[in-house]
Enzyme design. Sequence first.
Site, PDB file in Angstrom:
ATOM      1  N   HIS A 160       0.871  -1.221   0.087  1.00  0.00           N
ATOM      2  CA  HIS A 160      -0.086   0.081   0.014  1.00  0.00           C
ATOM      3  C   HIS A 160       0.967   1.305   0.085  1.00  0.00           C
ATOM      4  CE1 HIS A 160       0.899  -1.125   4.094  1.00  0.00           C
ATOM      5  NE2 HIS A 160       1.019   0.244   4.139  1.00  0.00           N
ATOM      6  N   PRO A 161       0.332   2.288  -0.581  1.00  0.00           N
ATOM      7  CA  PRO A 161       1.170   3.701  -0.538  1.00  0.00           C
ATOM      8  C   PRO A 161       1.142   3.862   1.045  1.00  0.00           C
ATOM      9  CG  PRO A 161      -0.920   3.869  -1.389  1.00  0.00           C
ATOM     10  CD  PRO A 161      -0.826   2.510  -1.319  1.00  0.00           C
TER      11      PRO A 161
END
Lengths: 223, 275, 571
Positions: A136-137
């Site tokens: 995930h960012p």
Amino acid sequence: MKLTIDEVAQCLDVPLSTVERWIRQGRIPVGKSGGECIFQKPILEVWAKKHNISFTLSDKKVKKHSQDKPVNLFNAMAFGGVYYGIEGDSVSEVLESALKNIAFLDQDEKETLWVKLLEREEMASTGIGRGIAIPHPRIPLDESMEEPVIITCFLKNPLDYRAVDGFPVFVLFILLSPSIKTHLHLLSRLAFCVRDASFVEFLKRVPDQEKLLEKVENLEYAS
Amino acid sequence: MMISRLLHIFQNTPLGRETLLQAAYFTKKLRASLTIYIPRHIKFLMYFDNDVVQVDLDHSYLVSPDTAHDHAVEIAREAGVEPSFIEPKHFTASALPDIPTDFDYMICPRSISNLSSKLGLGYIGPKVQSIINTANFPVLIASHVYKPWKNIVVFFGGSANAFNALKLGFLIQNITNFPLTLFTYAETSFEAYQKEIADQGVEDELGLRVEDWQFFESGNLTDYLYNVPHDALVILGAFNHGLIRDIMFGNKLEKIQTSITNNLLIVGSRYSAVG
Amino acid sequence: MKPWIYPAQWALFKMDDRLLMMFIGAIVGTCSGFAAVVLNHSLLFLLEWLSQWRQHWWAFILPAIGAALSSLFLEKVVKEGAGHGVPEVIYSVSRYGGLLRLRSTFSRLVSSCLTIGSGGSAGPEAPVVMSGSAIGSNIARFFSLNDRQRVTLVGCGAAGAISSIFNAPIAGIVFTVEVILGEWTALNIIPIAIAAVAGTEISRALQGNQIVFSHKVFAIDMGDIIASIGVAVFTAAAAILLTHGLRSMHKISGKVRAPMWIRAAIGGSMVGIIGLSLPVVLGEGYHSVHTMIEGNFSSGLAFVAIACLAKIIATSLTLGWGGSGGIFAPCLVIGSLVGLAYHRALSMLWPSADWVNEGCFALLGMAGLISGMLQAPLTGIFLIVEITGGYAVILPLIMVSAISATLCHYIEPSSFYLKELVDRGHLLRPGTDARVLSDLSIKELLETDCVCVSQNMSLRDFVKIVENSRRNYYPVENDETGEFVGMLHLDDIRPYLFNRMLYDAVLVGQIMNPHVATVLPDEDLSKILRKMDSQRLFSMPVVVNNRFVGMISKATLLDKYRKELMVQTSF
């Protein structure tokens, strides 16, 4: 523009009874017609400014509601889709080919997302153990996203992901969410499911989309 | 949500006991809480939003103050209600306490002052009237003798007060589940009333809560009042027609309450219907 | 409803409610001015009518009859308490937005007329202020005005009354702002000024434009100004004496087991007996003030000093035992007697010095006593300047007023009018902490977003609730009765939180705190805050009839308090 007493109470962020008292005490400018109280918005704004009180006609309330709407794992996963046989020999390759499959992002977005995901992986691996990773960012994507999504990617070959327990990773849940809050919420939900050993076994059998979603839904309602 | 509260001025006499029993019954049925004031002074003030009412009690309210508290607790507990008591915190003058007015109901005998001399019907004391006219809560005028009610009757005349009475009737019906009957002594046609009800947007609730609507287009008031069940709580709006009309035509409220002995819940013009 | 009775709905006044206030203010001023004139005339009439019997030995019975009648009138006819009314007006302005009873518009006029007309030692000013204020309040009620407007109109009534009775518009304005309202804003000062002008105009139209106590021109030099400091000291002493006299008389009369009117009669007859030998103490005493200021008061020092004491005693007897009236006029008489006595003493000690006329000292004495008694120096200064038309004495006047008010404040921190209100915590001047706290009610501060938990809930279930809520406090209820049994704070579960073994073993009822201080919804906020401070709490549960209704916390309180303060101040 005319406001009702309820709206005024909301704009000033005070209880209704306070506004009623202010009317009775003559502290707030109000017009009366019949038994009803009518407030003029411009007059009220001048009044609030003079008394240094914040006066906001809030659409905030509405927005807040949509944010508060519980996000659930099932919807996010259904929206993200499930992909099989993702190829690649390194983390970056795997992520790149995984992103290729995503239909709702255009090419530019895919690239920035890829960079962001890699950035996060460099800081620390998102492999949470038992052969599962949650890329995930670090910072949620900008506001363009409305609903959180989870993209489920089963890898063709298990890959050394530098996971916490050292096991090779066979499935990625790419987690994209509009806000940190929903991100954390989904993360905790996901972590809850993964903690269940039978669910991991189930994942290892690489179930098809329908069965996977059904299983997730059941797990969610059981909790 | 706050529990609604009923104010009762306690009178330590057999007559006062009947009123307290009535108050206890009312609070029990409405799941309200009973607040009792035991007078220590012959008069008190009630400060309302736009008026102040001085209530001069008669001396029967001050008899045997030592037993008053115990009697009140005893009567209320027997009826299954736990009363709370108010002690006046503010005094306008040293012998003139201020009684708070933030109640949801108040119960009064037909007259607060000079009670013993005017026991008969046909009289609502001037103080009770001025409380009705200025209070923002409805006033329950108790029958002389404790009388449990199992029906609700709303006198629906079509004025703004009548709609408030109607809404209060809905509220009480909702809490108690007793059957609600509407009585109308017609001034205009039935259709006009129905139109007004539609205008006010209470059609649906009317259908849901009202058991029966007795509509009288002719006949005299006394006949019409005979149809009111004896065990009904009668809810009606105060008729404030102004002084001159009162003198010339007589007060309708007076006329109604000379004819029936029921408990009357009177909605004054300052009562704003519950949301 | 006919629209004309709501001037607030007239097109002209819809533009700006200040115009409306000025318009109604003029009406109120006129009415209360008229009330003052009526009282003045009926007093004069009664005094004249009774003077034919004054010489008889049994004349001492007259004040007794008057006081008894006035007490009977107040108690039995209009059923109002005794007292002169000004504290009641201030109380109502403080707590109820100036709501006054309709009967107050005339009751004090009648009762004080009976007391003073028959010879009781009291003043007609306070009753007129009460009437004027009640007139203002009831006019406001008739027009359905809001609290702020009503308070202004109460002020208009008071200003009109004082202006009319003394023919002194500035004193009316200053008295209202300084004593009655305690607030000076751009919104209320103009209607009050207009009412004062209207009241004065009524009095001038009906009884002529006369200066109440006119006198010769005084030539004041430096020595007199220094000597005036002495006047201030003595008037302050007299003011304290009068205050204590009134209070102790009240206590003594309270111990007498007799109906009010008999007490009043006893007080009245005692005044009458004093009056037999010293007629100067009887009535409101304007006549004697007049002679003193003109310098025609012939008696010697000893007589003046005794008269001064006698007047203090007579006033205490009249008012303390249930007569009706104010202290304004007695203050003027006592003040001028003090000034006169001081002047006599000075001339005796330094006969060679060239002192100004004794009338000047009488005048200074009046200012000193008024300022000391009311602790309102501005009222003292302006009143005396206006009723004597003597701007020449302004310098010593300011000195005396300021010093006397300061001295009295030092000994008695609250003035005669306010003493009782301050003691009972009823003096709520605008913009003060007490005012804001009394306006906010618990209902407005109540936080109802708390999640109630059951006594028998297991810790596991409770942790789930904690997960989904945002509060730190959880009220605990009894399952069956729904009664409030205690509070559970997050801190309470900390020791068990990380030991999952205990999740099913521990019940909420076991770890909650059953002995929490609770609050009733009609309690005073100041009291609640004191409770919180003493027990170091930040929030407390509000409980009615053993049922939890919400929380009240300092954080919300501060938020609402600040908002309230901002709304109440800054105009």
